[in-house]
Scaffold this motif. Structure first.
Motif, PDB file in Angstrom:
ATOM      1  N   ALA A  63       3.828  -4.940  -5.877  1.00 56.26           N
ATOM      2  CA  ALA A  63       4.704  -5.903  -5.214  1.00 56.26           C
ATOM      3  C   ALA A  63       5.541  -5.211  -4.148  1.00 56.26           C
ATOM      4  O   ALA A  63       6.084  -4.129  -4.380  1.00 56.26           O
ATOM      5  CB  ALA A  63       5.606  -6.585  -6.228  1.00 56.26           C
ATOM      6  N   PRO A  64       5.656  -5.789  -2.952  1.00 51.49           N
ATOM      7  CA  PRO A  64       6.480  -5.177  -1.906  1.00 51.49           C
ATOM      8  C   PRO A  64       7.934  -5.069  -2.340  1.00 51.49           C
ATOM      9  O   PRO A  64       8.462  -5.911  -3.070  1.00 51.49           O
ATOM     10  CB  PRO A  64       6.326  -6.137  -0.734  1.00 51.49           C
ATOM     11  N   ARG A  65       8.590  -4.009  -1.889  1.00 49.16           N
ATOM     12  CA  ARG A  65      10.014  -3.815  -2.150  1.00 49.16           C
ATOM     13  C   ARG A  65      10.840  -4.873  -1.423  1.00 49.16           C
ATOM     14  O   ARG A  65      11.939  -5.232  -1.839  1.00 49.16           O
ATOM     15  CB  ARG A  65      10.398  -2.404  -1.691  1.00 49.16           C
ATOM     16  N   GLY A  66      10.304  -5.387  -0.342  1.00 42.15           N
ATOM     17  CA  GLY A  66      10.974  -6.313   0.557  1.00 42.15           C
ATOM     18  C   GLY A  66      10.420  -6.062   1.947  1.00 42.15           C
ATOM     19  O   GLY A  66       9.371  -5.431   2.095  1.00 42.15           O
ATOM     20  N   PRO A  85       7.774 -11.151   2.564  1.00 38.68           N
ATOM     21  CA  PRO A  85       8.566 -11.316   1.334  1.00 38.68           C
ATOM     22  C   PRO A  85       9.976 -10.756   1.498  1.00 38.68           C
ATOM     23  O   PRO A  85      10.198  -9.814   2.259  1.00 38.68           O
ATOM     24  CB  PRO A  85       7.773 -10.506   0.307  1.00 38.68           C
ATOM     25  N   GLY A  86      10.927 -11.335   0.798  1.00 41.21           N
ATOM     26  CA  GLY A  86      12.291 -10.835   0.813  1.00 41.21           C
ATOM     27  C   GLY A  86      12.502  -9.768  -0.246  1.00 41.21           C
ATOM     28  O   GLY A  86      11.622  -9.513  -1.070  1.00 41.21           O
ATOM     29  N   PRO A  87      13.670  -9.144  -0.243  1.00 33.88           N
ATOM     30  CA  PRO A  87      14.761  -9.365   0.704  1.00 33.88           C
ATOM     31  C   PRO A  87      14.397  -8.907   2.122  1.00 33.88           C
ATOM     32  O   PRO A  87      13.574  -8.007   2.299  1.00 33.88           O
ATOM     33  CB  PRO A  87      15.904  -8.529   0.125  1.00 33.88           C
ATOM     34  N   HIS A  88      15.016  -9.556   3.116  1.00 35.88           N
ATOM     35  CA  HIS A  88      14.719  -9.276   4.512  1.00 35.88           C
ATOM     36  C   HIS A  88      15.832  -8.438   5.135  1.00 35.88           C
ATOM     37  O   HIS A  88      17.008  -8.823   5.069  1.00 35.88           O
ATOM     38  CB  HIS A  88      14.541 -10.576   5.282  1.00 35.88           C
ATOM     39  N   ARG A  93       6.064   3.825   2.740  1.00 35.08           N
ATOM     40  CA  ARG A  93       5.690   4.583   1.546  1.00 35.08           C
ATOM     41  C   ARG A  93       6.627   4.298   0.380  1.00 35.08           C
ATOM     42  O   ARG A  93       6.256   4.485  -0.780  1.00 35.08           O
ATOM     43  CB  ARG A  93       5.676   6.081   1.862  1.00 35.08           C
ATOM     44  N   ALA A  94       7.838   3.835   0.700  1.00 39.41           N
ATOM     45  CA  ALA A  94       8.787   3.466  -0.352  1.00 39.41           C
ATOM     46  C   ALA A  94       8.542   2.041  -0.853  1.00 39.41           C
ATOM     47  O   ALA A  94       9.271   1.560  -1.707  1.00 39.41           O
ATOM     48  CB  ALA A  94      10.210   3.595   0.161  1.00 39.41           C
ATOM     49  N   GLY A  95       7.510   1.393  -0.323  1.00 33.35           N
ATOM     50  CA  GLY A  95       7.133   0.072  -0.814  1.00 33.35           C
ATOM     51  C   GLY A  95       7.513  -1.097   0.070  1.00 33.35           C
ATOM     52  O   GLY A  95       7.208  -2.243  -0.252  1.00 33.35           O
ATOM     53  N   GLN A 143       0.809  -1.211   0.000  1.00 27.55           N
ATOM     54  CA  GLN A 143       0.000   0.000   0.000  1.00 27.55           C
ATOM     55  C   GLN A 143       0.844   1.264   0.000  1.00 27.55           C
ATOM     56  O   GLN A 143       0.328   2.364   0.059  1.00 27.55           O
ATOM     57  CB  GLN A 143      -0.935   0.010   1.222  1.00 27.55           C
ATOM     58  N   GLY A 144       2.152   1.087  -0.028  1.00 26.57           N
ATOM     59  CA  GLY A 144       3.010   2.249  -0.078  1.00 26.57           C
ATOM     60  C   GLY A 144       3.262   2.663  -1.510  1.00 26.57           C
ATOM     61  O   GLY A 144       2.732   2.094  -2.461  1.00 26.57           O
TER      62      GLY A 144
END
Length: 334
Positions: free
Chosen positions: A56-59, A133-136, A83-85, A46-47
């Motif tokens: 897709a999440p940035r990580g 999700p990764g990267p972690h 906000r950066a994902g 949601q960012g």
């Protein structure tokens, strides 16, 4: 460039540091022994995800604060990462803020051994990685940074990258050899109750010492945020550490000083540290960055006090940009 700076300023201005962000959810995580640890989570879809990444999440980033801290102090940073994902999680350490107490009163920061926190971190890490999700990425401030480093050395966590803000890799105490400081702290545990406070807290309970601001940040408004949260959530109030905490802190620092300890860590680690720090040892942080196989240092001077991520905009922007550049390089989106 000017327009980009103005845009960034407007974005940060829109973050309310005195409210739980709309996308964030507070909850409880239970350790193996049933102890309840407070956590907060932001979804990663949601960012403002990076261009071309869609939803897709940035990580995922897992953040832990310092001694006596609570995650509310870092809502601005956590929300900015969201906000950066990034999918973002933060939690309070056992025995402070909203995760109960381990001492004999409601304000003393006490622990019998740092291994208690390392065990919590290892278990939390395993469950968190399984659901994100990764990267972690692991991130921590001050004592949180120390505990993350201990967990790395002991192979209790396996992140793709680590970010440490003013980590307590050494205590800024008297200029004496670490074994001597540790011996003195051991003696203080013998001659009195180890759970007693190690230094004075002369102000009214719930109020912070008048000189404390000069140790933490040049930004009066960000500093005032902490008192606002203490007023509205009294369970967050914590004062001095116990003598047992002090003794265990020296013992833990000696573990990190052992030959080969930091050298065994092969994860990319970014350390943010300032020579003006009066609480943790900047020289110890500089040494750590050199000892780490993949260590990197962003050093600040008198423009930054201990809480670099809660400093004035010029300092904080530099720190956040350095973190972004580091993570884009060593833990790129998959």
């Amino acid at each position: 460039m000017h327009d980009n700076c103005e845009d960034r300023g407007r974005e940060l201005a829109a973050i309310d540091r005195r409210a739980i962000p709309p996308a964030a959810r507070e909850s409880i995580w239970h350790a193996a022994d049933g102890h309840a640890l407070r956590r907060i989570d932001w979804p990663g879809d949601q960012g403002a995800a990076p261009e071309g990444a869609g939803s897709a999440p940035r990580g995922s980033i897992l953040f832990f604060p310092g001694r006596g801290d609570h995650y509310e102090k870092y809502l601005e940073t956590l929300e900015q990462w969201h906000r950066a994902g990034w999918r973002v999680t933060a939690a309070d350490w056992r025995g402070q803020a909203g995760s109960g107490r381990l001492g004999k009163d409601a304000v003393t920061g006490h622990v019998e051994d740092f291994s208690i926190w390392i065990n919590d971190l290892g278990a939390f890490w395993n469950s968190w990685v399984a659901e994100t999700p990764g990267p972690h990425v692991l991130a921590g401030h001050s004592m949180g940074g120390h505990l993350l480093m201990r967990a790395l050395v002991e192979r209790r966590v396996s992140p793709d990258a680590v970010v440490l803000s003013a980590p307590m890799l050494g205590v800024n105490g008297p200029p004496l050899p670490l074994p001597l400081l540790h011996a003195a702290a051991r003696l203080m545990n013998v001659v009195g109750d180890p759970a007693r406070q190690a230094w004075k807290w002369s102000e009214k309970p719930g109020e912070m010492p008048a000189a404390r601001a000069a140790l933490l940040t040049h930004d009066a408004e960000r500093y005032a945020d902490e008192q606002w949260w203490r007023d509205h959530r009294p369970e967050l109030v914590m004062g001095p550490a116990s003598w047992r905490w002090v003794e265990r802190a020296y013992a833990s620092a000696r573990r990190l000083e052992r030959a080969g300890a930091l050298e065994s860590v092969d994860v990319p680690v970014l350390i943010l540290s300032t020579s003006a720090d009066k609480l943790v040892s900047h020289p110890a942080n500089l040494r750590a960055a050199r000892r780490l196989t993949k260590g990197e240092m962003v050093a600040f001077g008198p423009e930054a006090h201990h809480e670099i991520l809660r400093e004035v905009d010029a300092v904080r922007d530099r720190a956040m940009m350095a973190i972004t550049e580091f993570l884009d390089r060593v833990a790129p989106a998959t």
